[in-house]
Motif scaffolding. Structure first.
Motif, short mmCIF file in Angstrom:
data_model
loop_
_atom_site.label_atom_id
_atom_site.label_comp_id
_atom_site.label_asym_id
_atom_site.label_seq_id
_atom_site.Cartn_x
_atom_site.Cartn_y
_atom_site.Cartn_z
N MET A 38 -5.40 1.18 -6.69
CA MET A 38 -4.07 0.99 -6.83
C MET A 38 -4.07 1.36 -5.29
O MET A 38 -2.52 0.75 -4.47
CB MET A 38 -2.79 2.01 -7.41
N ARG A 39 -4.55 1.60 -4.75
CA ARG A 39 -4.31 2.22 -2.77
C ARG A 39 -4.63 1.16 -2.39
O ARG A 39 -4.13 0.05 -1.46
CB ARG A 39 -5.69 3.09 -2.45
N LEU A 40 -6.23 0.10 -2.70
CA LEU A 40 -5.93 -0.87 -2.13
C LEU A 40 -4.67 -2.21 -2.33
O LEU A 40 -3.91 -2.38 -1.42
CB LEU A 40 -7.39 -1.59 -2.90
N TRP A 41 -4.07 -2.77 -3.30
CA TRP A 41 -3.42 -3.35 -4.11
C TRP A 41 -1.47 -2.90 -3.18
O TRP A 41 -1.12 -3.52 -2.81
CB TRP A 41 -3.33 -3.76 -5.94
N TRP A 42 -2.16 -1.44 -3.50
CA TRP A 42 -0.24 -0.84 -2.70
C TRP A 42 -0.45 -1.34 -1.02
O TRP A 42 0.29 -2.32 -0.47
CB TRP A 42 -0.08 0.08 -2.79
N THR A 43 -1.48 -1.26 -0.07
CA THR A 43 -0.94 -1.59 0.44
C THR A 43 -1.38 -3.19 0.97
O THR A 43 0.01 -3.52 2.41
CB THR A 43 -2.84 -1.01 1.55
N GLN A 44 -2.20 -4.14 -0.17
CA GLN A 44 -1.49 -4.75 0.17
C GLN A 44 -0.68 -5.87 -0.06
O GLN A 44 0.35 -6.38 0.55
CB GLN A 44 -2.50 -6.25 -0.64
N TYR A 45 0.60 -5.17 -1.32
CA TYR A 45 1.64 -5.94 -1.60
C TYR A 45 2.36 -4.53 0.04
O TYR A 45 2.98 -5.76 0.09
CB TYR A 45 1.71 -5.32 -2.82
N ALA A 46 2.22 -3.77 0.21
CA ALA A 46 3.02 -3.46 1.55
C ALA A 46 3.13 -4.20 2.74
O ALA A 46 4.47 -4.56 3.08
CB ALA A 46 2.65 -2.01 1.91
N ILE A 47 1.86 -5.02 3.21
CA ILE A 47 1.86 -6.15 3.98
C ILE A 47 2.53 -7.56 3.49
O ILE A 47 3.46 -7.74 4.12
CB ILE A 47 0.28 -5.94 4.66
N ALA A 48 1.63 -7.66 2.39
CA ALA A 48 1.79 -9.12 1.81
C ALA A 48 3.80 -9.01 1.78
O ALA A 48 4.78 -10.68 2.41
CB ALA A 48 1.20 -9.55 0.74
N ARG A 49 4.08 -8.29 1.39
CA ARG A 49 6.03 -8.61 1.50
C ARG A 49 6.56 -8.28 3.31
O ARG A 49 7.52 -9.18 2.92
CB ARG A 49 6.43 -7.24 0.41
N ASN A 50 6.04 -8.06 3.86
CA ASN A 50 6.79 -8.04 5.08
C ASN A 50 5.36 -9.39 5.66
O ASN A 50 4.97 -8.99 6.71
CB ASN A 50 6.35 -7.34 5.60
N PRO A 51 6.43 -10.91 6.00
CA PRO A 51 5.85 -11.67 6.64
C PRO A 51 5.45 -11.75 8.01
O PRO A 51 4.06 -12.14 8.62
CB PRO A 51 7.00 -13.04 6.39
N VAL A 52 6.37 -10.94 8.58
CA VAL A 52 6.08 -10.54 10.24
C VAL A 52 4.22 -9.69 10.41
O VAL A 52 4.22 -10.01 11.34
CB VAL A 52 7.35 -9.98 11.47
N LEU A 53 4.79 -8.37 9.97
CA LEU A 53 3.60 -7.99 9.12
C LEU A 53 2.00 -8.20 8.99
O LEU A 53 1.20 -8.10 9.66
CB LEU A 53 3.85 -6.33 9.01
#
Length: 121
Positions: free
Chosen positions: A65-80
């Protein structure tokens, strides 16, 4: 899931409209990935099947969950997402160890911030 505004430092103009972070469960995270960042879904599902699958031991779930939570948090923001890719590429190409360290520290800080997002943010 309704989108809400989240300002990313370094973004000029209007704040991005980002989907909120889902509830902190594997099912909710999977649904958010499916809806908002579907390019991540094949890797998410393959990783789930490989690491969790039909296991009766839930010990690996928090790390997953930690890995994929982070991946999603980043991927949902194209600028980040783009900024992180740029930092990583610049650090890899830099011949100056201090510059590489500075770039990777920024990369790490931003990933940690993404990992700390709460449901609804």
């Amino acid at each position: 899931m309704p989108a809400h505004a989240l300002h990313f430092d370094g973004y000029e103009g209007e704040p991005l409209r980002l989907p909120p972070m889902p509830e902190h469960t594997p099912q909710a995270l999977r649904l958010a990935i499916q809806e908002h960042t579907p390019h991540l879904l094949p890797d998410f599902e393959a990783h789930w099947k490989r690491v969790i699958g039909d296991a009766f031991n839930i010990t690996p779930v928090p790390a997953f969950m930690r890995l994929w939570w982070t991946q999603y948090a980043i991927a949902r923001n194209p600028v980040l997402d783009s900024h992180l890719r740029d930092l990583e590429a610049r650090a890899a190409k830099s011949e100056d160890p201090e510059e590489s360290t500075r770039l990777l520290e920024e990369y790490s800080r931003l990933r940690h911030e993404a990992a700390e997002r709460k449901p609804g943010e």
